[in-house]
Write a protein that holds these residues in place. Structure first.
Motif, PDB file in Angstrom:
ATOM      1  N   THR A 187       0.825  -1.197   0.000  1.00 12.58           N
ATOM      2  CA  THR A 187       0.000   0.000   0.000  1.00 12.58           C
ATOM      3  C   THR A 187       0.862   1.251   0.000  1.00 12.58           C
ATOM      4  OG1 THR A 187      -1.621  -1.201   1.319  1.00 12.58           O
ATOM      5  CG2 THR A 187      -1.890   1.183   1.200  1.00 12.58           C
ATOM      6  N   GLY A 188       0.509   2.208  -0.843  1.00  7.86           N
ATOM      7  CA  GLY A 188       1.170   3.501  -0.843  1.00  7.86           C
ATOM      8  C   GLY A 188       0.446   4.474   0.077  1.00  7.86           C
ATOM      9  N   CYS A 189       0.939   5.715   0.141  1.00  6.75           N
ATOM     10  CA  CYS A 189       0.355   6.656   1.100  1.00  6.75           C
ATOM     11  C   CYS A 189      -0.053   7.983   0.467  1.00  6.75           C
ATOM     12  CB  CYS A 189       1.332   6.911   2.250  1.00  6.75           C
ATOM     13  SG  CYS A 189       2.953   7.500   1.711  1.00  6.75           S
ATOM     14  N   PHE A 190      -0.200   8.019  -0.867  1.00  7.36           N
ATOM     15  CA  PHE A 190      -0.677   9.231  -1.534  1.00  7.36           C
ATOM     16  C   PHE A 190      -1.200   8.885  -2.920  1.00  7.36           C
ATOM     17  CE2 PHE A 190       3.883   8.822  -2.321  1.00  7.36           C
ATOM     18  CZ  PHE A 190       3.985   8.957  -3.689  1.00  7.36           C
ATOM     19  N   CYS A 191      -1.986   9.797  -3.475  1.00 10.90           N
ATOM     20  CA  CYS A 191      -2.378   9.727  -4.887  1.00 10.90           C
ATOM     21  C   CYS A 191      -1.440  10.629  -5.679  1.00 10.90           C
ATOM     22  CB  CYS A 191      -3.819  10.189  -5.079  1.00 10.90           C
ATOM     23  SG  CYS A 191      -5.036   9.143  -4.259  1.00 10.90           S
ATOM     24  N   LEU A 192      -1.260  10.314  -6.956  1.00  5.90           N
ATOM     25  CA  LEU A 192      -0.289  11.051  -7.779  1.00  5.90           C
ATOM     26  C   LEU A 192      -0.886  11.404  -9.137  1.00  5.90           C
ATOM     27  CD1 LEU A 192       2.726  12.010  -8.222  1.00  5.90           C
ATOM     28  CD2 LEU A 192       3.117   9.769  -9.270  1.00  5.90           C
ATOM     29  N   TYR A 193      -0.734  12.669  -9.514  1.00  2.01           N
ATOM     30  CA  TYR A 193      -0.950  13.083 -10.903  1.00  2.01           C
ATOM     31  C   TYR A 193       0.388  13.572 -11.431  1.00  2.01           C
ATOM     32  CZ  TYR A 193      -2.383  15.386 -15.155  1.00  2.01           C
ATOM     33  OH  TYR A 193      -2.488  15.733 -16.487  1.00  2.01           O
ATOM     34  N   HIS A 194       0.820  13.051 -12.586  1.00  2.00           N
ATOM     35  CA  HIS A 194       2.060  13.561 -13.186  1.00  2.00           C
ATOM     36  C   HIS A 194       1.849  13.839 -14.664  1.00  2.00           C
ATOM     37  CE1 HIS A 194       2.622   9.365 -14.549  1.00  2.00           C
ATOM     38  NE2 HIS A 194       3.494   9.847 -15.418  1.00  2.00           N
ATOM     39  N   GLY A 195       2.543  14.843 -15.176  1.00  2.00           N
ATOM     40  CA  GLY A 195       2.433  15.227 -16.578  1.00  2.00           C
ATOM     41  C   GLY A 195       3.156  16.531 -16.814  1.00  2.00           C
ATOM     42  N   ASN A 196       3.230  16.914 -18.064  1.00  2.00           N
ATOM     43  CA  ASN A 196       3.824  18.210 -18.418  1.00  2.00           C
ATOM     44  C   ASN A 196       2.831  19.306 -18.043  1.00  2.00           C
ATOM     45  OD1 ASN A 196       4.876  20.509 -19.577  1.00  2.00           O
ATOM     46  ND2 ASN A 196       5.400  19.537 -21.524  1.00  2.00           N
ATOM     47  N   LEU A 197       3.099  20.003 -16.953  1.00  2.00           N
ATOM     48  CA  LEU A 197       2.126  20.957 -16.418  1.00  2.00           C
ATOM     49  C   LEU A 197       2.082  22.266 -17.188  1.00  2.00           C
ATOM     50  CD1 LEU A 197       2.714  20.322 -12.613  1.00  2.00           C
ATOM     51  CD2 LEU A 197       0.956  19.338 -14.102  1.00  2.00           C
ATOM     52  N   SER A 198       2.980  22.441 -18.151  1.00  2.00           N
ATOM     53  CA  SER A 198       2.920  23.636 -18.997  1.00  2.00           C
ATOM     54  C   SER A 198       1.901  23.480 -20.117  1.00  2.00           C
ATOM     55  CB  SER A 198       4.303  23.934 -19.605  1.00  2.00           C
ATOM     56  OG  SER A 198       4.674  22.932 -20.542  1.00  2.00           O
ATOM     57  N   VAL A 199       1.379  22.268 -20.310  1.00  2.00           N
ATOM     58  CA  VAL A 199       0.381  21.995 -21.338  1.00  2.00           C
ATOM     59  C   VAL A 199      -1.010  22.306 -20.770  1.00  2.00           C
ATOM     60  CG1 VAL A 199      -0.674  20.205 -22.781  1.00  2.00           C
ATOM     61  CG2 VAL A 199       1.816  20.248 -22.445  1.00  2.00           C
ATOM     62  N   ALA A 200      -1.788  23.085 -21.511  1.00  2.00           N
ATOM     63  CA  ALA A 200      -3.091  23.551 -21.012  1.00  2.00           C
ATOM     64  C   ALA A 200      -4.007  22.394 -20.637  1.00  2.00           C
ATOM     65  CB  ALA A 200      -3.758  24.436 -22.066  1.00  2.00           C
ATOM     66  N   ASP A 236      10.257   7.306  -8.925  1.00  2.00           N
ATOM     67  CA  ASP A 236      10.124   6.972  -7.510  1.00  2.00           C
ATOM     68  C   ASP A 236       8.717   7.279  -7.006  1.00  2.00           C
ATOM     69  OD1 ASP A 236      11.367   6.125  -4.967  1.00  2.00           O
ATOM     70  OD2 ASP A 236      11.060   8.213  -4.369  1.00  2.00           O
ATOM     71  N   LEU A 237       8.173   8.430  -7.409  1.00  2.00           N
ATOM     72  CA  LEU A 237       6.821   8.806  -7.009  1.00  2.00           C
ATOM     73  C   LEU A 237       5.776   7.853  -7.588  1.00  2.00           C
ATOM     74  CD1 LEU A 237       7.117  12.678  -7.401  1.00  2.00           C
ATOM     75  CD2 LEU A 237       6.681  11.459  -5.248  1.00  2.00           C
ATOM     76  N   ILE A 238       5.938   7.497  -8.864  1.00  2.00           N
ATOM     77  CA  ILE A 238       4.999   6.573  -9.507  1.00  2.00           C
ATOM     78  C   ILE A 238       4.974   5.239  -8.774  1.00  2.00           C
ATOM     79  CG2 ILE A 238       4.630   5.172 -11.594  1.00  2.00           C
ATOM     80  CD1 ILE A 238       5.599   7.611 -13.212  1.00  2.00           C
ATOM     81  N   SER A 239       6.139   4.742  -8.408  1.00  2.00           N
ATOM     82  CA  SER A 239       6.209   3.428  -7.752  1.00  2.00           C
ATOM     83  C   SER A 239       5.670   3.459  -6.321  1.00  2.00           C
ATOM     84  CB  SER A 239       7.654   2.919  -7.748  1.00  2.00           C
ATOM     85  OG  SER A 239       8.468   3.691  -6.886  1.00  2.00           O
ATOM     86  N   GLY A 257       3.618   1.432 -11.521  1.00  2.00           N
ATOM     87  CA  GLY A 257       2.846   1.890 -10.375  1.00  2.00           C
ATOM     88  C   GLY A 257       1.822   0.886  -9.897  1.00  2.00           C
ATOM     89  N   ARG A 258       1.069   1.292  -8.867  1.00  2.00           N
ATOM     90  CA  ARG A 258       0.003   0.446  -8.325  1.00  2.00           C
ATOM     91  C   ARG A 258      -1.295   0.743  -9.082  1.00  2.00           C
ATOM     92  NH1 ARG A 258       2.866   1.952  -3.421  1.00  2.00           N
ATOM     93  NH2 ARG A 258       3.935   0.129  -2.522  1.00  2.00           N
ATOM     94  N   PHE A 259      -2.357   1.059  -8.368  1.00  2.00           N
ATOM     95  CA  PHE A 259      -3.654   1.277  -9.012  1.00  2.00           C
ATOM     96  C   PHE A 259      -3.608   2.475  -9.961  1.00  2.00           C
ATOM     97  CE2 PHE A 259      -4.850  -0.687  -4.874  1.00  2.00           C
ATOM     98  CZ  PHE A 259      -5.438  -1.843  -5.363  1.00  2.00           C
ATOM     99  N   CYS A 260      -4.284   2.355 -11.094  1.00  2.00           N
ATOM    100  CA  CYS A 260      -4.390   3.449 -12.062  1.00  2.00           C
ATOM    101  C   CYS A 260      -5.861   3.800 -12.236  1.00  2.00           C
ATOM    102  CB  CYS A 260      -3.791   3.051 -13.408  1.00  2.00           C
ATOM    103  SG  CYS A 260      -2.000   2.862 -13.375  1.00  2.00           S
ATOM    104  N   LEU A 261      -6.172   5.061 -11.973  1.00  2.00           N
ATOM    105  CA  LEU A 261      -7.548   5.553 -12.081  1.00  2.00           C
ATOM    106  C   LEU A 261      -7.608   6.587 -13.195  1.00  2.00           C
ATOM    107  CD1 LEU A 261     -10.464   5.867 -11.099  1.00  2.00           C
ATOM    108  CD2 LEU A 261      -9.623   7.367  -9.277  1.00  2.00           C
ATOM    109  N   VAL A 262      -8.499   6.362 -14.163  1.00  2.00           N
ATOM    110  CA  VAL A 262      -8.580   7.213 -15.354  1.00  2.00           C
ATOM    111  C   VAL A 262     -10.049   7.455 -15.691  1.00  2.00           C
ATOM    112  CG1 VAL A 262      -6.404   6.327 -16.295  1.00  2.00           C
ATOM    113  CG2 VAL A 262      -8.568   5.222 -16.926  1.00  2.00           C
TER     114      VAL A 262
END
Length: 373
Positions: free
Chosen positions: A206-219, A274-277, A303-308
């Motif tokens: 079990t992890g201890c956070f949710c993660l969103y990652h991506g190029n944040l300069s893209v609208a 590291d964050l993804i894992s 990574g673990r669970f993927c929610l989309v």
């Protein structure tokens, strides 16, 4: 007899530090190892010449991109006209080797009759007119909105005009089918993206956070983060880490308003992995339904669970490895359900079964070679 292949890239495909160059770079090695002598042609506009590319290529040539007003035309989309190069065309005409064009961006030569009898393969990364239409809907700046809408309209006419002038190799069935049905393309194949991942390395537990990652300069990605914060995590007391490249001041201020959210700007590749894992849930909604989401593939392999949502996985064949939720309420319910659940070994096995065969670089290079020769 040696097999030679020209590959024309819209950008310098190294370092592999954004999604647009993953497929470009990671097909070089398996083609090289299969005995193909690669002549690589890159449009360079800030990334510099890269010695690493010489490892896999017979030669690497660089061409300037016409940026700003010099790249505009009333006849061609900007992404195409800005990559027009007489020097490149002259070089390609010195032999009759097949040509692989990496994206609509590199298709200027399809308008030149001197290439009408040449074997040309178009690697379709997106249905570009749809992609730019969605950028138009996501953008806040009026000037940029006008540009994206104009480019989308130009691209729709242009993509229809050139669709039957090359063998089309799409990254998703959905994009390939659109080229057949809407644009009348004659030869269309589907080939998954080439990736650096060899096996599923998702960690149990079990992890201890949710993660969103991506190029944040893209609208589009900024819009996805804003939607998650306002519509989903405003009602959840669950930690959300948002990480990526070049977030705007506006986005930074928005994230600061949510006590359970934090921003990690411009992480290294090692930090992202590291964050993804370590995340319990990689949450990756999308408002763009074209192409394939490389950040989702990264999360599925590592990574673990993927929610989309449906737009993130439509036409990709990846829905079976994800949890799909479309409304804020569905997202909230799914986050609450998965957040304390240990990631099970049977989901790792299911991902292996789904991904290992489909994303096999060696096998996909063999298929590509069959279509070219």
């Amino acid at each position: 007899m040696d097999k030679h292949l020209h590959i024309v890239c819209m950008d310098v495909p190294y370092p592999v530090d954004y999604g647009g160059v993953f497929d470009l770079y990671h097909k070089l090695k398996p083609l090289h190892e299969a005995g193909i002598r690669i002549h690589l042609h890159c449009f360079e506009y800030g990334r510099g010449q890269q010695a690493e590319l010489n490892t896999w290529c017979e030669e690497v040539k660089y061409y300037a991109r016409h940026e700003g007003h010099k790249g505009f035309s009333h006849k061609l989309p900007y992404i195409v006209c800005s990559r027009s190069s007489p020097q490149l065309l002259d070089t390609l005409l010195q032999d009759d080797h097949p040509i692989l064009l990496e994206g609509i961006h590199c298709t200027y030569l399809l308008n030149d009759e001197r290439f009408s009898n040449r074997k040309v393969i178009l690697r379709l990364h997106n249905v570009e007119y749809q992609y730019y239409k969605q950028l138009y809907h996501c953008e806040r700046s009026l000037l940029k909105k006008m540009y994206y809408l104009h480019e989308s309209n130009m691209l729709r006419q242009y993509e229809k005009r050139i669709a039957d002038k090359a063998v089309v190799v799409a990254v998703s069935e959905k994009d390939g089918e659109l080229y057949r049905q809407e644009f009348g393309a004659g030869q269309v194949y589907t080939l998954p993206v080439f990736l650096p991942f060899r096996e599923v390395r998702s960690k149990a537990g079990t992890g201890c956070f949710c993660l969103y990652h991506g190029n944040l300069s893209v609208a589009e990605n900024e819009q996805a983060v804003a939607w998650l914060l306002k519509q989903v995590f405003s009602c959840l007391e669950v930690p959300l880490i948002i990480t990526g490249k070049d977030p705007s001041e506006r986005l930074s201020r928005l994230i600061q308003q949510y006590p359970h959210a934090c921003l990690i700007s411009n992480p290294s590749e090692e930090e992202i992995q590291d964050l993804i894992s370590k995340a319990q849930i990689n949450i990756l909604p999308s408002f763009n339904c074209t192409g394939i989401k490389l950040k989702l593939l990264n999360a599925l392999f590592n990574g673990r669970f993927c929610l989309v949502n449906e737009e993130a996985v439509g036409g990709t064949g990846l829905a079976g490895a994800c949890y799909v939720a479309n409304t804020p309420e569905e997202m909230q319910e799914t986050v609450s359900r998965l957040y304390t659940r240990p990631f099970p070994a049977d989901e790792v096995a299911a991902r292996e079964a789904l991904l290992a065969g489909r994303y096999n670089n060696k096998e996909n290079a063999r298929k590509l070679m069959e279509w070219i020769w």
